[in-house]
Design a protein around this motif. Structure first.
Motif, short mmCIF file in Angstrom:
data_model
loop_
_atom_site.label_atom_id
_atom_site.label_comp_id
_atom_site.label_asym_id
_atom_site.label_seq_id
_atom_site.Cartn_x
_atom_site.Cartn_y
_atom_site.Cartn_z
N TRP A 363 0.71 -1.23 0.16
CA TRP A 363 -0.11 0.11 0.06
C TRP A 363 1.01 1.13 -0.03
O TRP A 363 0.60 2.35 -0.47
CB TRP A 363 -1.01 -0.04 1.28
N LYS A 364 1.83 1.26 0.57
CA LYS A 364 2.86 2.33 0.68
C LYS A 364 3.62 2.52 -0.97
O LYS A 364 3.85 3.48 -1.41
CB LYS A 364 3.92 2.43 1.55
N ARG A 365 3.81 1.53 -1.53
CA ARG A 365 4.57 1.40 -2.74
C ARG A 365 3.43 2.00 -3.73
O ARG A 365 3.76 2.72 -4.71
CB ARG A 365 5.02 0.24 -3.30
N THR A 366 2.26 1.55 -3.44
CA THR A 366 1.12 2.24 -4.35
C THR A 366 0.95 3.60 -4.14
O THR A 366 0.88 4.33 -5.24
CB THR A 366 -0.14 1.37 -4.19
N LEU A 367 1.01 4.13 -2.92
CA LEU A 367 0.80 5.43 -2.80
C LEU A 367 2.19 6.25 -3.37
O LEU A 367 1.77 7.35 -3.92
CB LEU A 367 0.71 5.87 -1.35
N ARG A 368 3.07 5.82 -3.37
CA ARG A 368 4.44 6.36 -3.72
C ARG A 368 4.28 6.49 -5.49
O ARG A 368 4.26 7.41 -6.00
CB ARG A 368 5.67 5.79 -3.56
N ALA A 369 3.75 5.41 -6.09
CA ALA A 369 3.41 5.41 -7.30
C ALA A 369 2.12 6.54 -7.82
O ALA A 369 2.21 7.31 -8.99
CB ALA A 369 3.19 4.06 -7.80
N GLU A 370 1.28 6.28 -6.95
CA GLU A 370 -0.06 7.19 -7.04
C GLU A 370 0.49 8.64 -7.11
O GLU A 370 -0.03 9.54 -8.02
CB GLU A 370 -0.95 7.07 -5.88
N ASN A 371 1.33 9.16 -6.08
CA ASN A 371 1.85 10.47 -6.20
C ASN A 371 2.35 10.74 -7.28
O ASN A 371 2.38 11.91 -7.96
CB ASN A 371 2.99 10.60 -5.02
N THR A 372 3.21 9.92 -7.95
CA THR A 372 4.09 10.02 -9.11
C THR A 372 3.18 10.30 -10.34
O THR A 372 3.25 11.13 -11.10
CB THR A 372 4.96 9.00 -9.62
N ALA A 373 1.96 9.17 -10.33
CA ALA A 373 1.11 9.64 -11.58
C ALA A 373 0.33 10.73 -11.62
O ALA A 373 -0.19 11.08 -12.79
CB ALA A 373 0.49 8.15 -11.56
N MET A 374 -0.32 11.09 -10.33
CA MET A 374 -1.45 12.14 -10.35
C MET A 374 -1.38 12.79 -9.21
O MET A 374 -2.39 12.74 -8.31
CB MET A 374 -2.66 11.64 -10.83
N GLY A 375 0.00 13.47 -8.51
CA GLY A 375 0.14 13.93 -7.47
C GLY A 375 -0.84 15.18 -6.97
O GLY A 375 -1.30 15.33 -5.89
N MET A 376 -1.12 15.98 -8.24
CA MET A 376 -1.93 17.19 -7.95
C MET A 376 -3.49 16.74 -7.64
O MET A 376 -4.16 17.47 -7.18
CB MET A 376 -1.76 18.28 -9.09
N ILE A 377 -3.91 15.68 -8.04
CA ILE A 377 -5.29 15.18 -7.92
C ILE A 377 -5.43 14.89 -6.24
O ILE A 377 -6.44 15.29 -5.78
CB ILE A 377 -5.78 14.23 -8.61
N LEU A 378 -4.40 14.14 -5.80
CA LEU A 378 -4.39 13.82 -4.49
C LEU A 378 -3.98 15.01 -3.56
O LEU A 378 -4.74 15.14 -2.62
CB LEU A 378 -3.15 12.80 -3.96
N GLY A 379 -3.35 15.99 -4.10
CA GLY A 379 -2.99 17.28 -3.33
C GLY A 379 -4.16 18.00 -3.31
O GLY A 379 -4.27 18.73 -2.07
N ARG A 380 -4.97 18.31 -4.17
CA ARG A 380 -6.11 19.09 -4.12
C ARG A 380 -7.06 18.60 -3.06
O ARG A 380 -7.82 19.35 -2.30
CB ARG A 380 -6.96 19.06 -5.47
N ILE A 381 -7.20 17.41 -2.83
CA ILE A 381 -7.95 16.61 -1.86
C ILE A 381 -7.24 16.84 -0.49
O ILE A 381 -7.98 17.15 0.60
CB ILE A 381 -8.27 15.12 -1.89
N TYR A 382 -6.22 16.75 -0.34
CA TYR A 382 -5.08 16.67 0.87
C TYR A 382 -5.44 17.91 1.33
O TYR A 382 -5.46 18.08 2.87
CB TYR A 382 -3.92 16.45 0.74
N VAL A 383 -5.11 19.19 0.67
CA VAL A 383 -4.95 20.45 1.41
C VAL A 383 -6.40 20.98 1.96
O VAL A 383 -6.54 21.54 2.90
CB VAL A 383 -4.51 21.58 0.55
N LYS A 384 -7.51 20.38 1.28
CA LYS A 384 -9.02 20.74 1.81
C LYS A 384 -9.07 20.19 3.09
O LYS A 384 -9.67 20.85 3.98
CB LYS A 384 -9.91 20.01 0.59
N ASP A 385 -8.58 19.06 3.24
CA ASP A 385 -8.71 18.26 4.61
C ASP A 385 -7.71 18.63 5.60
O ASP A 385 -8.17 18.48 6.87
CB ASP A 385 -8.83 16.90 4.47
N TYR A 386 -6.48 18.84 5.39
CA TYR A 386 -5.23 18.81 6.19
C TYR A 386 -4.48 19.89 6.40
O TYR A 386 -3.68 20.12 7.09
CB TYR A 386 -4.25 17.69 5.87
#
Length: 696
Positions: A363-386
């Protein structure tokens, strides 16, 4: 090339934050242990005091004094190659990003193309180990088939250019970014590249650990060829020949320190002239046109490398070029393929080169790859929550306090002329600050994510990123774009934009809310270590060569430039003398920019902190004065330990000094540090005044 990163803090991590960052010991005052004995309860939970090793004197080794207890009580986990504050922060980030990803995956009716669909499908597919094992090499089948058809130099070049959009820098490196001398223009850049080892010196350095890694690389290549279908004898032969090819490529590559001279690495040529003078086999005009690029000129970083590449390609048999392309493609995507490829890739690149003993959970390796693939999509959700608005305001204000302190420091310099000072003020005033997250989010609508395979999603992401980069050519420079994600524990200065970029995650201190940390610690941890550091990159040995508009242009008087270089040479000499491993010294030339930025960040951080109410009041917290807490906060930002293999890799291939020397190195030049901790002549960190660095 374009980024000067704050540190090597971007690492996937293992243990949860609650277990990893609980204070583990009491602390002692810098001048007496009695303070700790008098009030142990008061010190137990303090953000910096709890980490201190009172058995070490601050003037002997401040890094160990400030961080030693935490490091002793928190050994490097088997799934890590380094462990410290950056990794604990990353662990916390992983927990938050996992929550986001699992929530997206649980949505059954997410609209095709929506953020939720992309995140959910990526997570679901990447977590499916059984699917990856069933598919094996299938995701790479068409690309491998084309490589198998390579029969001469031109067909090998066809495939090398086809692999670039997949993130495989076969033979060379390519990019579209701002023209260093015309920052309003996007230009085609061509750089040396194509090596499988971390840096050219890995192919030649005779230090025993490097020689061992070099031999292990050949064994890794041999095992990869076996996984690709070769028998033992053929795999051994292919590995030997690919290693010989890469060694020849490394021989014509510039050393790490030489890559830091922006003028020498800026060579503008018409594509036809570049072809004619250096690479007759590569018709650059036609090759770039296939990517829908028709530049009048290209910026070549290292022309002699391409001349060497031309000669090497001309004398290398097609089967060797085939093998080189095949194994580089497989290694690029091995982590997203079946378990046998994933394990082999990990065994060399993580176990051998970094000393990591075990794979991180999937799951951590998946998240590392997910950040590489589409980090700004995750980032948009992350800053809203945190990431709170109050935190953003605090650090925006801190940037301005640092900017003001830097301007005052420029005015006080006794070695810089009024003419250069005026230009320095102009550049400082023009520095753009980006704090937390972008004002405008990147458009990922063209990115296709499905459930075909983990590797296919990563290939889609690489193609999308390549097309996005190429599409910028011929358009106005988007100075609002970010090159890091908000959920990144890192920061950078971009000289072409004259900007500092400070992602939201960079401000985290694990286990503490932002409003629970006193200014002294924050000014050391953020204002000096990050904000001041990044602003100083605009005035380090590289950044000082760019003007206020971000153009590579000499704005210094000749005398001032000479004085600067003389002062910088003192820092080079200091860091060259540090020997973290027997026979391997820090490269003072290659790390000069980072070392200047660390020193400058501390100096202006101190000046800014002296204006705060906490400093003016002078009250102790947990037995420490405000200025002592400032330096402890700075040391906290570099709290880290690494395995010997990773340390070796960093000494050969990284422009940053190891964490310990990023603390002790600059502090040994700072009078306020001597005063705060009563450093005396004869202690290891004491330097005669005449031998101390004096730049910013």
């Amino acid at each position: 090339m374009k980024l000067t990163s704050h540190s090597l803090r971007l690492c996937a991590l293992a243990l949860g934050i609650a277990a990893a960052w609980l204070p583990t010991a009491q602390a002692a005052d810098s001048t007496t242990k009695a303070a700790a004995a008098a009030a142990p309860a008061a010190l137990k939970g303090d953000v910096v005091a709890a980490n201190i090793d009172a058995s070490v004197k601050p003037g002997d080794d401040f890094f160990e004094f400030a961080n030693g207890t935490w490091l002793k009580n928190n050994p490097i986990p088997a799934q890590e190659s380094m462990w410290g504050i950056g990794q604990v922060v990353q662990d916390d980030l992983y927990l938050k990003l996992r929550k986001i990803s699992e929530a997206a995956a649980a949505q059954k009716n997410a609209a095709i193309g929506s953020d939720e669909q992309k995140v959910g499908d990526f997570w679901t597919t990447a977590m499916d180990q059984a699917l990856a094992d069933k598919l094996g090499l299938t995701p790479l089948k068409s690309d491998l088939a084309r490589i198998d058809a390579v029969h001469d130099l031109q067909s090998a070049l066809d495939e090398a250019f086809a692999l670039q959009p997949l993130g495989v820098d076969a033979f060379f490196d390519f990019g579209v970014s701002q023209d260093e001398k015309h920052s309003d223009v996007m230009a085609v850049h061509l750089e040396q590249g194509g090596l499988g080892l971390p840096e050219r010196d890995y192919y030649f350095n005779q230090e025993p650990g490097v020689a061992k890694a070099r031999a292990a690389y050949v064994e890794h290549l041999q095992r990869m060829f076996r996984l690709l279908g070769a028998d033992d004898a053929a795999a051994r032969n292919s590995a030997t020949q690919v290693m010989a090819f890469e060694t020849a490529l490394a021989k014509v590559s510039r050393p790490l320190a030489d890559l830091r001279d922006p003028e020498k690495n800026y060579n503008k040529l018409a594509p036809a002239d570049f072809t004619g003078k250096f690479t007759p086999a590569i018709a650059w005009g036609a090759r770039l046109k296939a990517w829908k690029l028709s530049p009048e000129t290209v910026i070549v970083g290292q022309p002699e490398f391409f001349g060497g590449l031309q000669a090497l390609l001309a004398r290398t048999p097609a089967p060797v070029l085939r093998d080189y392309l095949r194994v580089h493609l497989a290694d690029t995507y091995a982590a997203y393929l079946s378990q046998d490829f994933d394990n082999e890739h990990f065994d060399f690149y993580n176990r051998v080169l970094s000393g990591q003993k075990e794979q991180k959970p999937r799951w951590k390796r998946t998240l590392r790859a997910e950040n590489t693939a589409m980090g700004m999509i995750l980032g948009r959700i992350y800053v809203k929550d945190y990431f709170s608005e109050s935190s953003k305001q605090r650090y925006n204000a801190m940037v301005e306090s640092i900017r003001t302190a830097y301007g005052e420091r420029i005015d006080r310099l006794d070695w810089m002329s009024p003419a250069t000072k005026a230009k320095a003020h102009e550049k400082l005033a023009a520095v753009t600050r980006k704090v937390g997250y972008p004002d405008k989010w990147k458009d990922y609508s063209a990115l296709s994510i499905g459930r075909e395979s983990f590797a296919q999603n990563m290939m889609n992401a690489s193609h999308w990123a390549f097309n996005d980069m190429v599409s910028k050519f011929g358009k106005p420079v988007d100075r609002n774009e970010w090159e890091m994600y908000p959920q990144t524990y890192n920061a950078y200065y971009n000289p072409s934009n004259n900007e500092i970029v400070l992602p939201a995650a960079q401000f985290i201190i694990p286990g503490y809310a932002d409003n629970e940390i006193d200014d002294a610690v924050v000014y050391g941890y953020v204002a000096a270590s990050t904000i001041g550091h990044e602003i100083t990159h605009g005035f380090d040995d590289q950044g000082r060569q760019f003007d206020a508009a971000g153009n590579l242009k000499d704005w210094w008087t000749k005398q001032d430039a000479t004085r600067f270089n003389q002062r910088a040479a003192v820092m080079v000499k200091q860091f060259n003398a540090f020997e973290p491993l027997p026979g391997l010294h820090i490269n003072g030339e290659a790390s000069l920019g980072e070392n200047i930025a660390d020193f400058g960040g501390l100096m202006i951080g101190i000046d800014a902190f002296k204006k705060t109410e906490q400093f003016k009041k002078g009250e102790k917290i947990a037995g420490y004065t405000p200025m002592q807490r400032f330096f402890l906060g700075y040391a906290l930002s570099w709290l880290s330990q690494e395995r010997e293999d990773l340390l070796r890799q960093a000494l050969l291939s990284d422009v940053h000094a190891p964490a310990k020397w990023r603390v002790n190195g600059p502090l040994s030049n700072i009078p306020e540090f001597y005063e705060a901790f009563d450093v005396k002549q004869g202690q290891p960190m004491w330097r005669p005044e005449a031998q101390r660095v004096r730049i910013w």
